[in-house]
Design a protein around this motif. Structure first.
Motif, PDB file in Angstrom:
ATOM      1  N   ARG A   5      40.834  35.169  34.078  1.00 14.95           N
ATOM      2  CA  ARG A   5      40.391  36.134  35.312  1.00 14.95           C
ATOM      3  C   ARG A   5      41.770  36.770  35.884  1.00 14.95           C
ATOM      4  NH1 ARG A   5      38.508  33.772  40.163  1.00 14.95           N
ATOM      5  NH2 ARG A   5      39.990  32.229  39.658  1.00 14.95           N
ATOM      6  N   TYR A  16      32.968  35.809  32.491  1.00 19.99           N
ATOM      7  CA  TYR A  16      32.471  35.087  33.707  1.00 19.99           C
ATOM      8  C   TYR A  16      30.998  34.516  33.360  1.00 19.99           C
ATOM      9  CZ  TYR A  16      35.659  37.244  37.009  1.00 19.99           C
ATOM     10  OH  TYR A  16      36.647  37.705  37.741  1.00 19.99           O
ATOM     11  N   ILE A  36      30.140  31.172  39.937  1.00 23.67           N
ATOM     12  CA  ILE A  36      30.994  32.097  39.043  1.00 23.67           C
ATOM     13  C   ILE A  36      30.209  33.307  38.897  1.00 23.67           C
ATOM     14  CG2 ILE A  36      31.861  31.927  36.618  1.00 23.67           C
ATOM     15  CD1 ILE A  36      32.181  28.929  37.037  1.00 23.67           C
ATOM     16  N   GLY A  40      31.375  37.098  39.314  1.00 27.48           N
ATOM     17  CA  GLY A  40      31.517  38.242  38.300  1.00 27.48           C
ATOM     18  C   GLY A  40      30.560  39.282  38.620  1.00 27.48           C
TER      19      GLY A  40
END
Length: 126
Positions: A5, A16, A36, A40
């Motif tokens: 990331r 992601y 998560i 994303g």
């Protein structure tokens, strides 16, 4: 995941999606995976494949309320998906309501889609 990331080269939505699914399959914690996916979504709401993967994840847990929230969030953001991509999400939303919703919910979603895509009215009912 953290290194990817923060990479200077950036990462794609695949990172992601993969991290969320790995988190779920290794720890069996859907909340961490959902977090998560939400991270994303902040960056990749314009990637229809990512959006559909996230929605499929939520559907697989029978998480109908959060699934509807994500549908609404993505479709309300006029800057995220182009018209053709949004149609894929609308079609998936209608499909979702046919499998999980009641008659009223199905009718409302079909009406909303028909207002945006009048050329498809009557030809795409599932």
């Amino acid at each position: 995941f953290k290194r990817a990331r923060k990479s200077s080269q950036g990462c794609t939505w695949h990172v992601y999606c993969d991290a969320a699914l790995r988190e779920y399959y290794s720890n069996k914690d859907p909340q961490v995976a959902r977090n998560i996916f939400e991270m994303g979504l902040k960056h990749y709401s314009c990637e229809v494949e990512f959006v559909l993967q996230y929605l499929e994840f939520l559907v697989s847990f029978n998480d109908d309320n959060n699934t509807r929230v994500v549908f609404e969030k993505v479709l309300a953001d006029e800057n995220s998906l182009d018209r053709q991509q949004a149609l894929l999400v609308w079609d998936r939303f209608v499909e979702f309501e046919y499998s999980r919703g009641d008659l009223s919910a199905i009718h409302k979603v079909e009406q909303r889609r028909a207002m945006i895509y009048p050329e498809r009215q009557g030809s795409q009912s599932l």
